[in-house]
Design a protein around this motif. Structure first.
Motif, PDB file in Angstrom:
ATOM      1  N   VAL A 211      48.322  70.015  34.931  1.00 27.85           N
ATOM      2  CA  VAL A 211      48.662  68.635  35.247  1.00 27.85           C
ATOM      3  C   VAL A 211      50.006  68.322  34.597  1.00 27.85           C
ATOM      4  N   LEU A 212      50.895  67.705  35.351  1.00 29.38           N
ATOM      5  CA  LEU A 212      52.221  67.347  34.855  1.00 29.38           C
ATOM      6  C   LEU A 212      52.235  65.876  34.432  1.00 29.38           C
ATOM      7  N   ILE A 213      52.575  65.633  33.179  1.00 27.79           N
ATOM      8  CA  ILE A 213      52.611  64.272  32.632  1.00 27.79           C
ATOM      9  C   ILE A 213      54.065  63.796  32.567  1.00 27.79           C
ATOM     10  N   VAL A 214      54.336  62.631  33.157  1.00 27.78           N
ATOM     11  CA  VAL A 214      55.683  62.084  33.221  1.00 27.78           C
ATOM     12  C   VAL A 214      55.827  60.957  32.196  1.00 27.78           C
ATOM     13  N   GLU A 215      56.912  61.014  31.408  1.00 28.97           N
ATOM     14  CA  GLU A 215      57.151  60.023  30.360  1.00 28.97           C
ATOM     15  C   GLU A 215      58.580  59.493  30.463  1.00 28.97           C
ATOM     16  N   THR A 216      58.833  58.358  29.837  1.00 26.69           N
ATOM     17  CA  THR A 216      60.133  57.696  29.930  1.00 26.69           C
ATOM     18  C   THR A 216      61.102  58.159  28.845  1.00 26.69           C
ATOM     19  N   ASN A 217      62.391  58.018  29.131  1.00 26.91           N
ATOM     20  CA  ASN A 217      63.435  58.226  28.131  1.00 26.91           C
ATOM     21  C   ASN A 217      64.065  56.913  27.667  1.00 26.91           C
TER      22      ASN A 217
ATOM     23  N   VAL B   1      57.177  66.118  31.331  1.00 28.74           N
ATOM     24  CA  VAL B   1      58.509  66.004  31.901  1.00 28.74           C
ATOM     25  C   VAL B   1      58.989  64.564  31.741  1.00 28.74           C
ATOM     26  N   SER B   2      60.289  64.378  31.655  1.00 29.34           N
ATOM     27  CA  SER B   2      60.884  63.044  31.633  1.00 29.34           C
ATOM     28  C   SER B   2      62.130  63.075  32.504  1.00 29.34           C
ATOM     29  N   PRO B   3      62.629  61.939  32.945  1.00 25.38           N
ATOM     30  CA  PRO B   3      63.783  61.937  33.848  1.00 25.38           C
ATOM     31  C   PRO B   3      64.980  62.724  33.331  1.00 25.38           C
TER      32      PRO B   3
ATOM     33  N   PRO C 230      51.030  69.242  16.413  1.00 29.77           N
ATOM     34  CA  PRO C 230      52.400  69.773  16.510  1.00 29.77           C
ATOM     35  C   PRO C 230      52.824  70.102  17.935  1.00 29.77           C
ATOM     36  N   ASP C 231      51.885  70.568  18.760  1.00 26.21           N
ATOM     37  CA  ASP C 231      52.214  70.884  20.149  1.00 26.21           C
ATOM     38  C   ASP C 231      52.604  69.628  20.906  1.00 26.21           C
ATOM     39  N   PHE C 232      51.869  68.530  20.697  1.00 28.45           N
ATOM     40  CA  PHE C 232      52.189  67.267  21.351  1.00 28.45           C
ATOM     41  C   PHE C 232      53.533  66.744  20.859  1.00 28.45           C
ATOM     42  N   ILE C 233      53.751  66.807  19.563  1.00 27.63           N
ATOM     43  CA  ILE C 233      55.024  66.344  19.007  1.00 27.63           C
ATOM     44  C   ILE C 233      56.187  67.109  19.628  1.00 27.63           C
ATOM     45  N   ASN C 234      56.032  68.404  19.731  1.00 23.72           N
ATOM     46  CA  ASN C 234      57.121  69.246  20.230  1.00 23.72           C
ATOM     47  C   ASN C 234      57.342  69.074  21.734  1.00 23.72           C
ATOM     48  N   ARG C 235      56.245  69.161  22.511  1.00 27.08           N
ATOM     49  CA  ARG C 235      56.419  69.199  23.964  1.00 27.08           C
ATOM     50  C   ARG C 235      56.425  67.827  24.632  1.00 27.08           C
TER      51      ARG C 235
ATOM     52  N   THR D 271      60.607  67.414  26.086  1.00 27.64           N
ATOM     53  CA  THR D 271      60.026  67.360  27.428  1.00 27.64           C
ATOM     54  C   THR D 271      60.911  68.133  28.405  1.00 27.64           C
ATOM     55  N   LEU D 272      60.294  68.626  29.453  1.00 22.27           N
ATOM     56  CA  LEU D 272      61.023  69.346  30.492  1.00 22.27           C
ATOM     57  C   LEU D 272      61.923  68.405  31.274  1.00 22.27           C
ATOM     58  N   LYS D 273      62.990  68.953  31.824  1.00 24.92           N
ATOM     59  CA  LYS D 273      63.782  68.249  32.819  1.00 24.92           C
ATOM     60  C   LYS D 273      63.135  68.490  34.182  1.00 24.92           C
ATOM     61  N   PRO D 274      63.286  67.554  35.122  1.00 23.29           N
ATOM     62  CA  PRO D 274      62.704  67.785  36.446  1.00 23.29           C
ATOM     63  C   PRO D 274      63.167  69.091  37.080  1.00 23.29           C
ATOM     64  N   SER D 275      64.396  69.497  36.818  1.00 17.88           N
ATOM     65  CA  SER D 275      64.917  70.734  37.392  1.00 17.88           C
ATOM     66  C   SER D 275      64.212  71.976  36.869  1.00 17.88           C
TER      67      SER D 275
END
Length: 224
Positions: free
Chosen positions: A4-10, A45-47, A73-78, A83-87
């Motif tokens: 599942v991909l979770i999207v968050e704001t910047n 991922v975030s924008p 620590p995994d949540f803090i880091n990822r 967070t990933l870029k959409p690309s």
């Protein structure tokens, strides 16, 4: 099982002000807690990728489970630092996308073509497009290949005008969720303010407010 991909704001502040905002912690942490219990892997991922700010007000609404995720620590880091870029995202890796809230998303979710393409690809592959609270902003402008809004004819929910008024942000936000949703053909459903409420309509699962993250997660888990 796919992830599942979770999207968050910047977004760090209400636009045009010095008032801080960002991710509403519980809307990510409670969802993640449910996914972990169901042994479903998640990515973030975030924008813009990278750093995700926390809405400081959200720290007042935590419990032991929320804090356990926040301190992982995994949540803090990822989820908060890298967070990933959409690309960097391959939609084929995911069975669902989940848009978190916090007021910041109203500025960087609605018109992001990369995130829209990811969500549409997941949907067209039979996956689920889900959101909670202000995260509905990520769904509002998605169009399919025929140019039709994805939410048209669907029953959805999100943070309401009444809840916005109680939060004191009605004059600051760039739009009201119900108005935008109905303008794009959706059927907007809502229950009593600040009470848990989530609904499923086909491949769309949406929650009304910060108290609905677990309900969205559980409805998604039931589908998966």
């Amino acid at each position: 099982m796919k992830k599942v991909l979770i999207v968050e704001t910047n977004v760090t502040r209400y636009q045009g002000t010095n008032d801080p905002t960002g991710l509403w912690l519980g809307e990510a942490a409670e969802f993640v807690d449910e996914m972990q219990q169901a042994q479903i892997a998640v990515d973030y991922v975030s924008p813009n990728g990278g750093f995700v700010p926390l809405d400081p007000r959200s720290m007042k609404y935590t419990d032991a489970a929320t804090m356990a995720v926040y301190e992982d620590p995994d949540f803090i880091n990822r989820a908060l630092k890298n967070t990933l870029k959409p690309s960097q995202v391959d939609p084929d890796d995911y069975t669902a996308i989940y848009y978190t809230g916090g007021h910041g998303v109203m500025w960087d979710f609605p018109d992001n073509p990369e995130l829209q393409a990811i969500a549409l690809a997941i949907y067209q592959h039979g996956g689920y497009v889900t959101s909670v609270c202000h995260g509905i902003a990520g769904l509002l402008n998605i169009k399919d290949q025929t140019g039709q809004y994805l939410i048209a004819g669907k029953t959805i929910t999100g943070f309401t005008a009444t809840e916005e008024l109680i939060a004191g942000k009605q004059r600051i936000v760039p739009f009201l969720n119900r108005e935008r949703a109905t303008a794009h053909g959706a059927i907007f459903s809502q229950h009593r303010f600040y009470r848990e409420y989530a609904i499923t309509d086909g491949q769309l699962i949406t929650g009304q407010n910060p108290f609905s993250a677990r309900a969205v997660a559980r409805q998604l888990i039931a589908k998966l």
